[in-house]
Design a protein around this motif. Structure first.
Motif, mmCIF file in Angstrom:
data_model
loop_
_atom_site.group_PDB
_atom_site.id
_atom_site.type_symbol
_atom_site.label_atom_id
_atom_site.label_comp_id
_atom_site.label_asym_id
_atom_site.label_seq_id
_atom_site.Cartn_x
_atom_site.Cartn_y
_atom_site.Cartn_z
ATOM 1 N N GLY A 157 -129.354 14.180 4.268
ATOM 2 C CA GLY A 157 -129.497 13.885 5.587
ATOM 3 C C GLY A 157 -128.977 14.917 6.636
ATOM 4 N N LEU A 158 -128.603 16.171 5.750
ATOM 5 C CA LEU A 158 -127.942 17.098 6.774
ATOM 6 C C LEU A 158 -128.851 18.016 7.276
ATOM 7 C CD1 LEU A 158 -125.392 18.395 4.018
ATOM 8 C CD2 LEU A 158 -124.898 17.026 5.732
ATOM 9 N N ALA A 159 -128.509 18.481 8.579
ATOM 10 C CA ALA A 159 -129.200 19.262 9.543
ATOM 11 C C ALA A 159 -129.201 20.870 8.729
ATOM 12 C CB ALA A 159 -128.517 19.534 10.667
ATOM 13 N N ARG A 160 -130.360 21.472 8.940
ATOM 14 C CA ARG A 160 -130.645 22.924 8.408
ATOM 15 C C ARG A 160 -129.420 23.729 8.391
ATOM 16 N NH1 ARG A 160 -135.075 25.327 6.614
ATOM 17 N NH2 ARG A 160 -134.951 27.692 6.586
ATOM 18 N N GLU A 161 -128.877 23.801 9.660
ATOM 19 C CA GLU A 161 -127.659 24.601 9.798
ATOM 20 C C GLU A 161 -126.421 24.220 8.931
ATOM 21 O OE1 GLU A 161 -127.869 21.992 13.512
ATOM 22 O OE2 GLU A 161 -129.281 23.191 12.196
ATOM 23 N N ASP A 162 -126.410 22.912 8.646
ATOM 24 C CA ASP A 162 -125.076 22.321 7.923
ATOM 25 C C ASP A 162 -125.637 23.052 6.373
ATOM 26 O OD1 ASP A 162 -123.722 21.470 10.028
ATOM 27 O OD2 ASP A 162 -124.987 19.450 9.823
ATOM 28 N N VAL A 163 -126.744 22.836 5.797
ATOM 29 C CA VAL A 163 -127.175 23.191 4.481
ATOM 30 C C VAL A 163 -126.882 24.642 4.418
ATOM 31 C CG1 VAL A 163 -128.546 23.362 3.023
ATOM 32 C CG2 VAL A 163 -128.541 21.484 4.194
ATOM 33 N N LEU A 164 -127.384 25.645 5.400
ATOM 34 C CA LEU A 164 -127.118 27.011 5.524
ATOM 35 C C LEU A 164 -125.525 27.347 5.296
ATOM 36 C CD1 LEU A 164 -129.726 28.046 8.139
ATOM 37 C CD2 LEU A 164 -129.884 28.331 5.409
ATOM 38 N N ALA A 165 -124.694 26.528 6.047
ATOM 39 C CA ALA A 165 -123.327 26.766 6.148
ATOM 40 C C ALA A 165 -122.762 26.579 4.840
ATOM 41 C CB ALA A 165 -122.572 26.130 6.939
ATOM 42 N N ILE A 166 -123.315 25.518 3.774
ATOM 43 C CA ILE A 166 -122.656 25.354 2.699
ATOM 44 C C ILE A 166 -123.079 26.317 1.738
ATOM 45 C CG2 ILE A 166 -122.800 23.778 0.772
ATOM 46 C CD1 ILE A 166 -123.377 21.433 2.609
ATOM 47 N N MET A 167 -124.534 26.793 1.820
ATOM 48 C CA MET A 167 -124.951 27.891 0.918
ATOM 49 C C MET A 167 -124.280 29.305 1.196
ATOM 50 S SD MET A 167 -129.039 26.891 1.176
ATOM 51 C CE MET A 167 -129.473 28.541 0.427
ATOM 52 N N ALA A 168 -123.866 29.617 2.431
ATOM 53 C CA ALA A 168 -123.285 30.628 2.691
ATOM 54 C C ALA A 168 -121.783 30.929 2.080
ATOM 55 C CB ALA A 168 -122.648 30.823 4.294
ATOM 56 N N ARG A 169 -120.994 29.664 1.652
ATOM 57 C CA ARG A 169 -119.875 29.527 0.971
ATOM 58 C C ARG A 169 -119.987 29.829 -0.661
ATOM 59 N NH1 ARG A 169 -114.655 28.667 3.561
ATOM 60 N NH2 ARG A 169 -115.221 27.908 5.728
ATOM 61 N N GLN A 170 -121.156 29.783 -0.980
ATOM 62 C CA GLN A 170 -121.546 29.859 -2.565
ATOM 63 C C GLN A 170 -121.881 31.137 -2.852
ATOM 64 O OE1 GLN A 170 -124.386 26.595 -3.125
ATOM 65 N NE2 GLN A 170 -122.991 25.302 -3.520
ATOM 66 N N VAL A 171 -121.581 31.713 -3.960
ATOM 67 C CA VAL A 171 -122.201 32.979 -4.616
ATOM 68 C C VAL A 171 -123.555 32.847 -4.300
ATOM 69 C CG1 VAL A 171 -122.797 34.293 -6.704
ATOM 70 C CG2 VAL A 171 -120.494 33.096 -6.249
ATOM 71 N N ASN A 172 -124.223 33.890 -3.654
ATOM 72 C CA ASN A 172 -125.684 34.012 -3.315
ATOM 73 C C ASN A 172 -126.530 34.142 -4.582
ATOM 74 O OD1 ASN A 172 -126.258 36.784 -4.146
ATOM 75 N ND2 ASN A 172 -125.183 37.516 -2.371
ATOM 76 N N ARG A 173 -127.971 33.467 -4.372
ATOM 77 C CA ARG A 173 -128.662 33.414 -5.493
ATOM 78 C C ARG A 173 -128.884 34.830 -6.365
ATOM 79 N NH1 ARG A 173 -135.308 32.797 -4.958
ATOM 80 N NH2 ARG A 173 -135.672 31.979 -7.219
ATOM 81 N N ALA A 174 -129.155 35.977 -5.794
ATOM 82 C CA ALA A 174 -129.110 37.062 -6.214
ATOM 83 C C ALA A 174 -127.887 37.267 -7.284
ATOM 84 C CB ALA A 174 -129.256 38.312 -5.527
ATOM 85 N N LYS A 175 -126.707 37.151 -6.981
ATOM 86 C CA LYS A 175 -125.630 37.270 -7.640
ATOM 87 C C LYS A 175 -125.430 36.337 -8.884
ATOM 88 C CE LYS A 175 -121.719 39.454 -8.343
ATOM 89 N NZ LYS A 175 -121.577 40.834 -8.647
ATOM 90 N N ARG A 176 -125.839 35.108 -8.640
ATOM 91 C CA ARG A 176 -125.898 34.048 -9.466
ATOM 92 C C ARG A 176 -126.596 34.396 -10.878
ATOM 93 N NH1 ARG A 176 -125.371 29.953 -5.385
ATOM 94 N NH2 ARG A 176 -128.020 29.763 -5.710
ATOM 95 N N LEU A 177 -127.973 34.947 -10.716
ATOM 96 C CA LEU A 177 -128.846 35.464 -11.528
ATOM 97 C C LEU A 177 -128.347 36.481 -12.107
ATOM 98 C CD1 LEU A 177 -132.368 34.928 -9.329
ATOM 99 C CD2 LEU A 177 -131.369 33.425 -11.176
ATOM 100 N N GLU A 178 -127.738 37.528 -11.387
ATOM 101 C CA GLU A 178 -127.215 38.628 -12.331
ATOM 102 C C GLU A 178 -125.987 38.064 -13.185
ATOM 103 O OE1 GLU A 178 -124.012 42.221 -10.902
ATOM 104 O OE2 GLU A 178 -125.419 41.325 -9.584
ATOM 105 N N LEU A 179 -125.406 36.967 -12.834
ATOM 106 C CA LEU A 179 -124.152 36.738 -13.852
ATOM 107 C C LEU A 179 -124.670 35.759 -14.833
ATOM 108 C CD1 LEU A 179 -121.474 36.299 -10.892
ATOM 109 C CD2 LEU A 179 -121.561 38.269 -12.557
ATOM 110 N N ALA A 180 -125.916 35.479 -14.685
ATOM 111 C CA ALA A 180 -126.270 34.299 -15.922
ATOM 112 C C ALA A 180 -126.376 34.809 -17.006
ATOM 113 C CB ALA A 180 -127.699 33.595 -15.136
ATOM 114 N N ASP A 181 -126.167 34.232 -18.005
ATOM 115 C CA ASP A 181 -126.562 34.420 -19.310
ATOM 116 C C ASP A 181 -128.011 33.878 -19.545
ATOM 117 O OD1 ASP A 181 -124.257 35.654 -20.386
ATOM 118 O OD2 ASP A 181 -123.416 33.612 -20.304
#
Length: 213
Positions: A157-181
């Motif tokens: 039930g979070l607002a879109r901007e709240d979800v985006l704020a959480i995502m901004a605190r995490q390693v971004n998708r491209a970096k996760r995929l680069e680091l994944a085995d």
């Protein structure tokens, strides 16, 4: 020198599962558990430590005051989440209390495990380098970012901007995929997800047996 957290009577092969918020880590973990794989979930350990009577409550109370402890004696997660997003210093204090306790609890769980390998669910695997040292293989569950946002909004039930704020605190998708085995796609249906997990499970069983990965 290797961390003392790895010293135990049993040191099973360890797969670290991570992914962005809303990517489906819990679903993937549940499907691995259906293959009789032991699951050690960092978030579940954090909830246990900060529940009423949890080992972290005295330190959390001392650091943040009664305002952040509920009447039942647990950490007020909503209020603490808001503080941590607004105040980096407070977030570091929170992590300094919880992270060592989570690592110790996870080490105990690993020592008690009886499955050929263990899946450690670590949302901040790539944000916390010390976790990377504790696993043999990093598995990222992935889906498009827009799908992440929609899932979290529907679930929490979070607002879109709240979800985006959480995502901004995490390693971004491209970096996760680069680091994944390994990467598992969770953008489709459950049947495809189950098939991919079965294939990975077979690979991890072999790796646990002969260390081939």
């Amino acid at each position: 020198m290797r961390s003392h957290y790895l010293v135990s009577t049993r040191n099973p092969y360890r797969v670290g599962l991570t992914g962005g918020i809303g990517s489906g880590k819990s679903t993937v973990a549940r499907l691995f558990a259906a293959h009789a794989v032991d699951i050690v979930d960092a978030d579940e350990l954090a909830h246990r430590l900060s529940a009423p009577g949890g080992a972290a409550i005295p330190a959390l109370r001392a650091a943040f005051g009664d305002h952040y402890i509920t009447a039942e004696g647990s950490l007020d997660r909503s209020r603490m989440r808001q503080l941590a997003f607004q105040d980096d210093a407070a977030r570091h204090v929170l992590e300094g209390i919880l992270h060592p306790m989570i690592r110790e609890a996870s080490a105990l769980a690993l020592a008690r495990s009886h499955s050929p390998y263990v899946l450690l669910v670590i949302p901040l695997l790539f944000e916390s380098p010390s976790w990377r040292e504790r696993i043999n293989r990093a598995l990222v569950v992935d889906c498009p970012e827009e799908q992440q946002i929609e899932r979290v909004m529907q679930r929490s039930g979070l607002a879109r901007e709240d979800v985006l704020a959480i995502m901004a605190r995490q390693v971004n998708r491209a970096k996760r995929l680069e680091l994944a085995d390994d990467v598992i796609d969770n953008s489709g249906g459950i049947e495809a997800l189950e098939a991919n997990i079965a294939a990975l499970h077979h690979r991890y069983l072999l790796a646990a047996e002969d260390g081939s990965l």
